[in-house]
Motif scaffolding. Structure first.
Motif, mmCIF file in Angstrom:
data_model
loop_
_atom_site.group_PDB
_atom_site.id
_atom_site.type_symbol
_atom_site.label_atom_id
_atom_site.label_comp_id
_atom_site.label_asym_id
_atom_site.label_seq_id
_atom_site.Cartn_x
_atom_site.Cartn_y
_atom_site.Cartn_z
ATOM 1 N N PRO A 172 -26.875 -15.470 16.078
ATOM 2 C CA PRO A 172 -28.316 -15.668 16.386
ATOM 3 C C PRO A 172 -29.424 -15.847 15.298
ATOM 4 O O PRO A 172 -30.305 -16.563 15.231
ATOM 5 C CB PRO A 172 -29.085 -14.151 16.918
ATOM 6 C CG PRO A 172 -27.961 -13.169 16.666
ATOM 7 C CD PRO A 172 -26.628 -14.174 16.544
ATOM 8 N N MET A 173 -28.863 -15.296 13.899
ATOM 9 C CA MET A 173 -29.704 -15.592 12.641
ATOM 10 C C MET A 173 -29.529 -17.250 12.436
ATOM 11 O O MET A 173 -30.510 -17.708 11.742
ATOM 12 C CB MET A 173 -29.091 -14.850 11.485
ATOM 13 C CG MET A 173 -29.660 -13.292 11.979
ATOM 14 S SD MET A 173 -28.958 -12.219 10.358
ATOM 15 C CE MET A 173 -30.047 -10.983 10.435
ATOM 16 N N GLU A 195 -31.976 -19.218 14.503
ATOM 17 C CA GLU A 195 -33.308 -18.973 14.082
ATOM 18 C C GLU A 195 -33.538 -19.911 12.918
ATOM 19 O O GLU A 195 -34.550 -20.464 12.836
ATOM 20 C CB GLU A 195 -33.563 -17.370 13.807
ATOM 21 C CG GLU A 195 -34.958 -17.096 13.019
ATOM 22 C CD GLU A 195 -36.182 -17.453 14.035
ATOM 23 O OE1 GLU A 195 -37.386 -17.551 13.661
ATOM 24 O OE2 GLU A 195 -35.825 -17.611 15.158
ATOM 25 N N GLU A 234 -34.188 -23.441 13.871
ATOM 26 C CA GLU A 234 -35.350 -23.826 14.238
ATOM 27 C C GLU A 234 -36.459 -23.577 13.095
ATOM 28 O O GLU A 234 -37.351 -24.512 13.079
ATOM 29 C CB GLU A 234 -35.679 -22.781 15.356
ATOM 30 C CG GLU A 234 -37.106 -22.847 15.890
ATOM 31 C CD GLU A 234 -37.337 -23.880 16.586
ATOM 32 O OE1 GLU A 234 -38.487 -24.109 16.596
ATOM 33 O OE2 GLU A 234 -36.327 -24.701 17.133
ATOM 34 N N ARG A 235 -36.184 -22.769 12.045
ATOM 35 C CA ARG A 235 -37.399 -22.732 11.036
ATOM 36 C C ARG A 235 -37.203 -24.067 10.288
ATOM 37 O O ARG A 235 -38.258 -24.664 9.701
ATOM 38 C CB ARG A 235 -36.867 -21.605 10.051
ATOM 39 C CG ARG A 235 -37.021 -20.180 10.724
ATOM 40 C CD ARG A 235 -38.471 -19.839 11.156
ATOM 41 N NE ARG A 235 -38.582 -18.437 11.310
ATOM 42 C CZ ARG A 235 -39.894 -18.034 11.785
ATOM 43 N NH1 ARG A 235 -40.865 -18.801 11.985
ATOM 44 N NH2 ARG A 235 -39.805 -16.762 12.036
ATOM 45 N N HIS A 278 -41.021 -18.984 5.665
ATOM 46 C CA HIS A 278 -40.201 -18.668 6.885
ATOM 47 C C HIS A 278 -38.762 -19.101 6.860
ATOM 48 O O HIS A 278 -37.975 -18.309 6.943
ATOM 49 C CB HIS A 278 -40.933 -19.196 8.087
ATOM 50 C CG HIS A 278 -42.231 -18.544 8.230
ATOM 51 N ND1 HIS A 278 -43.378 -19.124 9.086
ATOM 52 C CD2 HIS A 278 -42.874 -17.433 7.972
ATOM 53 C CE1 HIS A 278 -44.153 -18.076 9.213
ATOM 54 N NE2 HIS A 278 -44.062 -17.112 8.486
ATOM 55 N N TYR A 279 -38.772 -20.226 6.250
ATOM 56 C CA TYR A 279 -37.446 -20.801 6.250
ATOM 57 C C TYR A 279 -36.483 -20.036 5.250
ATOM 58 O O TYR A 279 -35.512 -19.866 5.493
ATOM 59 C CB TYR A 279 -37.363 -22.210 6.018
ATOM 60 C CG TYR A 279 -35.880 -22.935 5.811
ATOM 61 C CD1 TYR A 279 -35.256 -23.085 6.687
ATOM 62 C CD2 TYR A 279 -35.645 -23.837 4.479
ATOM 63 C CE1 TYR A 279 -33.890 -23.628 6.538
ATOM 64 C CE2 TYR A 279 -34.445 -24.207 4.347
ATOM 65 C CZ TYR A 279 -33.468 -24.076 5.405
ATOM 66 O OH TYR A 279 -32.205 -24.727 5.128
ATOM 67 N N ALA A 307 -35.584 -16.656 6.583
ATOM 68 C CA ALA A 307 -34.388 -16.894 7.489
ATOM 69 C C ALA A 307 -33.170 -17.125 6.808
ATOM 70 O O ALA A 307 -32.074 -16.588 6.983
ATOM 71 C CB ALA A 307 -34.851 -17.886 8.564
#
Length: 591
Positions: free
Chosen positions: A190-191, A194, A197-198, A235-236, A239
């Motif tokens: 799941p990471m 995410e 998406e980032r 954010h990227y 992540a």
């Protein structure tokens, strides 16, 4: 498994090469046991064996042969590995080429709703980084999995052949490694979803900022945009670090357990040598091939890491790959006919995201007629004209062109009979000539100049450095709003369509230029039905009929004189735009 099936489908044309590469990987990996076996014979016969001295004196030819054999097999494996990698790369690059074309064709074939839902930066990420991750998976991850499995299996078989008990002692470390790897895979997947998406959000912000750089500079908002980019970048980065830190959480366990193979071999294998259970040459073979157990175990975490990235990327690619437009263009028309140009709206209701934009619209446009549409911002004018070339479908009712529901017409033919020029002009990074002749690239230069003159663009084009060969730059940068509108109008007229739709295309030109354009539109040398959205009464005054929209409904309809006489919305607009001449307007409306 569905993702792997998709990969196999897209390998069509390179499947034989890829299967050959897989087979060569198996063969090349299997050959890893040859040199340890040769090393075992050399140690037992010429170094540590009881008759080593005798063999050195009388069997030197065998020693030389075994040495040359090790060199030969090393060279063979190196050459085989090079050839195998070449086949993997060619297969994956060819697949990448085909998938990128398919994705681009899919995106080109989507309807307007698809572009409303999907961000440009996200689509760019799928076309670049995601596709390259799939290629990397095909060329490296699958190759590494196959080779690691074969090396591990070959080493285990060979070790069992030498001594089963020592092999079992070594394999005791395998279950804990697989358990750690399984836990890592469940936590990290799941990471990566995410993370992907980032990255998409970061690309979207970048694309929007570059495309809108003039607006940013005009409002001196560079610090704000830098801060916005910094936020997405943070954010990227977070992540990315989070995913990396998960790997670092599990890496020590995988590394310790992998190195444990050497410890077990030294302890148990050393005891077996001292007890005479195995020879020193067999122990040397274990030592030479122990990497066949430890390396696959050590790399299992890296493989799982990349597999999770692959699944995150391929799911996004497959979303585009298997997406189907609600309004599909099947390209089935062989001979395109020229339409007469009649348009009819029958009780048309249109919804956008479940919000009703148009309510029970009814009107008819005869071939060759000019109809102007006026209304306040948000009244539904652009939505109405978007239904004619079927950019969107109606919720209720019908839109007919030449008496046929547009939903029954082939899109290529329908849109090929419609010329469209919008207020938000997009010009391509091409010459002015190329932009005007976009609908017909083989158009003679004289025709290009003719339609440029009709759109009041010929004069300013002639003053440009290279005339019609001037590169206008991305989205027409370097041209004024009025110049871009005139080139877009020339582009729409150049295909000589039976239906011409103009969405406020003279809003950025002066009144003199507008008058020239209106005169050109009235005197076109080909039959043409014209639908014109305008806010200026000077544009609508000469129309055969004027429609007034308000909140998605037609509230007024008639000629310029008729609408002035009604003293409604149109009259109010006329008075606002012609302040101080109310008497003349009233007199004009009574005629």
């Amino acid at each position: 498994m569905f993702q792997l099936k998709w990969l196999w489908q897209n390998l069509k044309g390179d499947r034989t090469r890829y299967i050959l590469a897989l087979c060569l990987s198996v063969v090349g990996s299997s050959l890893t046991i040859i040199n340890p076996y040769i090393g075992q014979r050399i140690v037992d016969q010429f170094i540590a064996g009881s008759d080593a001295v005798y063999n050195l004196a009388h069997k030197r030819g065998l020693l030389v042969g075994l040495g040359l054999g090790m060199i030969g097999f090393s060279l063979l494996r190196t050459g085989l590995s090079y050839f195998t990698t070449l086949q993997y790369e060619r297969s994956s690059q060819n697949m990448l080429f085909r998938v990128r074309i398919n994705l681009y064709n899919k995106i080109q074939g989507q309807d307007m709703k698809y572009y409303d839902r999907n961000r440009t930066g996200d689509l760019m990420t799928r076309m670049t980084g995601d596709i390259d991750m799939v290629r990397h998976s095909l060329a490296w991850i699958i190759k590494t999995i196959i080779e690691s499995f074969v090396v591990f299996a070959a080493a285990v078989v060979y070790f069992f052949f030498i001594d089963a008990e020592l092999t079992l002692w070594l394999l005791l470390l395998s279950p804990p490694i697989f358990i750690v790897a399984f836990i890592f895979a469940r936590r990290v997947r799941p990471m990566y979803v995410e993370l992907r998406e980032r990255l998409s959000q970061l690309n979207t912000v970048t694309q929007e900022n570059i495309a809108g750089n003039r607006v940013v500079k005009a409002f001196a908002r560079e610090p704000y945009e830098i801060e916005k980019f910094h936020e997405k970048n943070v954010h990227y980065s977070q992540a990315n670090k989070a995913a990396a830190m998960v790997w670092l959480d599990y890496f020590p366990y995988l590394e310790i357990l992998s190195q444990g193979f050497n410890v077990v071999l030294m302890l148990v294998g050393g005891l077996f040598v001292m007890n005479g259970r195995i020879t020193f040459g067999e122990f040397a073979a274990f030592s030479a091939l122990i990497w066949g157990l430890s390396n696959p175990m050590r790399s299992i975490g890296i493989i799982i890491n990349d597999i999770q990235r692959f699944f995150a990327s391929v799911s996004k690619i497959m979303d585009v790959y298997y997406s189907q437009p609600e309004i599909a263009n099947h390209h089935n028309v062989e001979v395109k006919r020229r339409y007469q140009g009649s348009i009819q709206f029958e009780h048309v209701t249109f919804k956008y995201d479940n919000v009703t934009v148009l309510h029970d619209i009814n009107f008819t446009v005869a071939p060759g007629e000019t109809v102007a549409i006026m209304g306040a911002t948000g009244s539904g004018k652009t939505s109405l004209i978007n239904l004619i070339p079927r950019f969107y479908d109606v919720a209720k009712g019908r839109v007919l062109v030449d008496g046929t529901d547009v939903r029954k017409l082939e899109l290529d033919e329908l849109r090929g009979n419609i010329g469209v020029a919008t207020q938000d002009v997009l010009l391509f990074s091409d010459t002015i000539d190329g932009n005007i002749a976009y609908g017909n690239p083989d158009m003679p230069e004289a025709e290009v100049e003719k339609f440029a003159a009709l759109a009041a663009a010929h004069d300013f084009i002639g003053k440009m450095p290279e005339g019609y060969n001037t590169i206008v730059g991305e989205r027409g940068v370097g041209l004024s709003g009025g110049q871009k509108q005139r080139i877009a109008l020339a582009r729409a007229m150049a295909v000589q369509p039976p239906i011409l739709i103009l969405d406020d295309t003279t809003s950025a030109v002066d009144l003199e230029t507008e008058e020239h354009i209106q005169k050109s539109l009235r005197e076109l040398d080909f039959p043409c039905t014209k639908i014109i959205i305008a806010q200026r009464v000077s544009t609508t005054a000469e129309a055969d009929r004027i429609l007034i929209l308000d909140n998605g409904r037609i509230i007024e309809e008639g000629t310029h004189a008729e609408l002035l006489a009604k003293r409604g919305y149109y009259y109010d607009v006329f008075m606002l735009q012609n302040e101080g001449i109310g008497r003349e307007a009233s007199a004009y409306g009574q005629k």
